[in-house]
Each structure stands twice: as C-alpha cells, then as structure tokens.
Design a protein around this motif. Structure first.
Motif, short mmCIF file in Angstrom:
data_model
loop_
_atom_site.label_atom_id
_atom_site.label_comp_id
_atom_site.label_asym_id
_atom_site.label_seq_id
_atom_site.Cartn_x
_atom_site.Cartn_y
_atom_site.Cartn_z
N VAL A 142 0.87 -1.25 -0.24
CA VAL A 142 -0.24 0.01 -0.02
C VAL A 142 0.87 1.22 0.02
O VAL A 142 1.70 1.48 0.99
CB VAL A 142 -0.90 0.07 1.34
CG1 VAL A 142 -1.89 1.36 1.12
CG2 VAL A 142 -1.74 -1.28 1.19
N ALA A 143 0.84 1.94 -0.93
CA ALA A 143 2.13 3.19 -1.27
C ALA A 143 1.33 4.04 -0.13
O ALA A 143 0.20 4.37 -0.03
CB ALA A 143 1.85 3.49 -2.72
N PRO A 144 2.50 5.01 0.28
CA PRO A 144 2.02 5.97 1.41
C PRO A 144 1.00 6.83 0.44
O PRO A 144 1.09 7.34 -0.60
CB PRO A 144 3.42 6.89 1.58
CG PRO A 144 4.46 5.70 1.10
CD PRO A 144 3.92 4.95 -0.10
N PHE A 145 0.03 7.48 1.50
CA PHE A 145 -1.04 8.54 0.98
C PHE A 145 -0.97 9.55 2.14
O PHE A 145 -0.75 9.21 3.31
CB PHE A 145 -1.99 7.99 0.67
CG PHE A 145 -3.00 7.17 1.74
CD1 PHE A 145 -3.87 7.68 2.57
CD2 PHE A 145 -2.57 5.56 1.78
CE1 PHE A 145 -4.63 6.95 3.44
CE2 PHE A 145 -3.24 4.70 2.86
CZ PHE A 145 -4.33 5.52 3.49
N PRO A 146 -1.18 10.71 1.63
CA PRO A 146 -1.02 11.87 2.65
C PRO A 146 -2.34 11.93 3.86
O PRO A 146 -3.51 11.86 3.31
CB PRO A 146 -0.98 13.09 1.89
CG PRO A 146 -1.68 12.74 0.71
CD PRO A 146 -1.38 11.21 0.30
#
Length: 449
Positions: free
Chosen positions: A437-441
C-alpha cells in the motif's frame, strides 16, 4: 487685432458617422454594448449599424457568456440584441463580469450533474427573485454578499429538508457537495436553499447565541446524516466549516483567505463561489467521482487521482488509497485531527506469483504504519479489514472499504501492506504473499468540503 476663437471640436458621433463598413463595425464592437446603445440614438445610420445582430452576438458572448439568444430562464428570444436588453434588465444591478462568472458556474455544474448524477440534478431549484433576497436579508438583519445573492438568483440550491423523514431519506445521498462514510459516521452535504438558510441560521443563533452573537454568519450547507455545518461570514465573504467543538466557536476556513477579494472590489466577498468553483473543477477533472453507497449514488470526497491518491500494483493486485479530513469528528485525548481513508483493491488482469497465474486470491491480514510529522504514531497488524476477508477475481469491480485514524499533529501519512493467499483461505493454492500500500497523505487541505 484679436485672433478668431479656435473651432469647437466635433462631437465623437460626427467622427463615427464618417466611418464606413468594417471600420465602423470594429469601432462599435470595441466600444462595448452601452456606448453602442448610446450611438444608436445619434442618427438613423448609426442606429442601423448598431442594430446588426452579429454585433450583439459578440456583446452577449463577451459580457454574459451567451452563445444563443435566450432569457435567464433559458427561453428563446428573437435576437441577441433583445437578449442583451432582457439580461441587463434582470441583472443590471450587478457587475456583469460577476454575472457571467456565476452563470458559467451554474451552467457547467448543471451539465456535469445531468450527465453524471441526474438524481442530484433533479434536486436543483429555480432561482429566487430580488424581492425574495430582500425579504431574506430583512429576516436575517444584515446584507448577503453580492456573489452569494447572484448564486441564488441563478439557482436556489437544492430541495430543502422537511419534516417528512421518508422524503428526506430519498434525497439524503444526493448532496451537491457530497461526503464520505466510515463505520456509523455518514456525511453527505447539501447546498441549502434560501428559505432553509434563513430558518437554520435563526436556529443556529438561538443554539449558539453566546458564542456568535453580533456576527453575520449564515448556514449555507448541511448534512442530513451526521451533522456537518458550513458557515458564510457575510461581513467579508469568508467560508468556514464547523469543527467538533463548534459549540465553543470552533471553525476552520474552507477557502484560502488570500483568494477572497476585498469588499471594494467588483468581484468582492466571493468565498462561497470560489469554494463551489473548486468543487466543480474536481468533479470535471475526475479528482472526485460518484460512487454507490448500498443502493444510492453519491458524490464521494475520497480523492481518485495523485498526489492525494496513491496507487501501486504488486503481483497483479492493484491498491489505490486516499484520505479525507473530517473536521466534525472528535478524536480522543491528544487526537486533534481525524481522517477517514478509503482503500480500493482489485485484480485488473490476473494475479501472478512466481510466473504462475491464479484465478483468485484472498486477503488474510493487514499491516499499517501511520506517521504524524514524520514520527511513527501507530504500527499495527491484524486479520482482515473491518472484519472482512475479500476474495479478488480478475476483471471484477474494486473491493472498497473505509476506515479512520486520528492524528495529534499534521501533516501525516499512512502506508502498509496486505497479506494475500493464492486461491482461498480454506483452500490455498500457494504461499502467502505481500501486496504493498503506497504512502498516501493525511493533511488539512486548503479547500475543505
């Protein structure tokens, strides 16, 4: 001997009278609609030149954004010259650049809704009159910002909520602003019609009299599910959203203050209009979209595109992730900011592991790392997601789930992984594998919806 007095200059009309054809047309078109109307009174020849409807087609396009001779209700008129006159009679008390801007907003919003969300389009109401605006101002005891009045002249927002629970429920997810849903926290924001603004503003001042007494706020948008309130400050045109501590005056600005024009500007106090225009841009460019909530469609505020939405594919499994700030939701002790996040997972083509294709895969566990100002505040693992263990099949719709997380400070971020097995948990066809799960802000945005 005294010299004779100099000759008096010829009136401007005399110079225009001597012009011919294209030169005359160019001069009149550059002069603008009002000077052209004045020239028409100077002579029969100029009246004939000014009566050319191609000239008024240009004036209508430039000043009002009209591409057809219609009245403000959309009814056809015999010519562009007549159309310009009718529009000036209806909106001449406002600066025409603002009239054009508001008209273009509502035209574009209605087009998007009719094509993408007809259920919400059907909740829009016919615009109000100047008399109705005056009556509302009298009831409120103060003036409304000029751009706000124009917004309601063109469209009286959405159907009001009523005492009829079933009627409210039928339109509850059709809010023009939209919302989000996680666990038992459902929010869907509707733009309020003028009569509801007056009623809810009076109720608001009765409830929060000690906190807001003497201020000029109106309630312009609300949610039918969980309370969420948007307040317009009519003294300066700034728009705010109530936070979880609204009872003691807690609010946050919804629009960058630097963009709101001051009162002395012709386009002044346009916070509500800026907010709606930004919302429309996000709908048009696909940053936000409609989604199904059980059996009803709604505008989902979870971002669908980068940089606010991350996306990564691992072993054929695609995971998209994004978050929305939730100002109205109280966190626990030391948890000042609350966010809801949406995870969407799918298998666009096939699940592949070690060169082997599998017809299905099933989620078995998750791991999350949550940061606040680059400091890890939560590092957790667990089985499934919100009590579910979804099975993913190639080509099927995304599996979507929403949850939430508090933060003590912003900005923050979320990243992690899911563990899947090829096949199904009851009959695995291979060893478990990790899906990223790629980083999200997690951040408080400039525009809050």
């Amino acid at each position: 001997m005294a010299s004779p007095p100099p000759p008096e200059p010829a009136p401007a009309e005399a110079g225009v009278e001597s012009m011919e054809g294209l030169v005359l047309d160019t001069v009149i078109s550059r002069a603008g609609a009002r000077p052209a109307a004045a020239l028409a009174c100077a002579s029969t020849r100029l009246r004939t030149a000014v009566a050319d409807d191609s000239l008024w087609r240009g004036f209508c396009a430039e000043d009002l954004g009209l591409d057809a001779p219609v009245d403000p209700e959309g009814q056809p008129l015999p010519s562009f010259q007549v159309a310009y006159k009718v529009w000036l009679e209806s909106f001449g008390m406002y600066p025409l650049p603002m009239v054009k801007r508001v008209k273009q907003f509502w035209t574009s919003m209605k087009t998007w809704l009719s094509e993408n969300f007809p259920e919400a389009y059907r909740t829009l109401c016919k615009g109000v009159s100047e008399a109705q605006l005056k009556s509302a101002e009298d009831d409120l005891g103060f003036k409304l910002p000029m751009p706000t009045k124009l917004l309601y002249r063109f469209c009286n927002a959405q159907l009001p909520f009523s005492e009829d629970h079933d009627a409210n429920k039928s339109i509850s997810t059709h809010g023009l602003i939209g919302g989000y849903a996680f666990y038992d926290h459902w929010v869907n924001v509707h733009l309020s019609p003028l009569e509801q603004i007056v009623e809810e503003t009076k109720d608001f001042y009765r409830e929060f009299h000690d906190v807001f007494h003497g201020r000029k706020f109106i309630v312009v948008a609300t949610s039918w599910f969980r309370p969420k309130t948007f307040l317009l400050d009519c003294s300066n045109g700034e728009l705010y959203v109530g936070t979880y501590n609204l009872t003691i005056g807690g609010m946050l600005p919804c629009v960058p203050k630097a963009l709101i024009k001051p009162a002395e500007n012709d386009l002044a106090q346009d916070g509500l209009l800026l907010w709606l225009e930004e919302h429309l841009r996000r709908l048009q460019n696909g940053m936000i979209k409609t989604r199904m909530l059980m059996t009803s469609r709604y505008i989902s505020l979870y971002p669908e595109a980068p940089p606010s939405c991350s996306s990564v594919v691992t072993n054929g499994i695609k995971v998209r992730s994004s978050a929305v700030f939730v100002p109205e939701h109280p966190g626990g002790p030391g948890e000042k900011f609350m966010f809801t996040y949406s995870i969407r997972m799918s298998v666009p083509e096939a699940c592949m592991l070690g060169g082997v294709y599998y017809s299905s895969c099933q989620l078995c566990s998750r791991h999350w790392t949550i940061r606040s100002c680059d400091r890890v505040v939560s590092d957790v693992s667990g089985g499934g997601v919100i009590g579910q263990y979804p099975v993913l099949l190639p080509g099927e719709d995304e599996f979507v789930y929403e949850s939430c997380t508090p933060l003590p400070k912003v900005p923050g971020s979320v990243e992690g992984s899911f563990s899947f097995v090829p096949g199904k948990l009851i009959r695995p066809e291979g060893k478990p594998f990790e899906v990223m799960v790629a980083p999200f802000p997690l951040q408080v945005p400039e525009y809050i919806f």
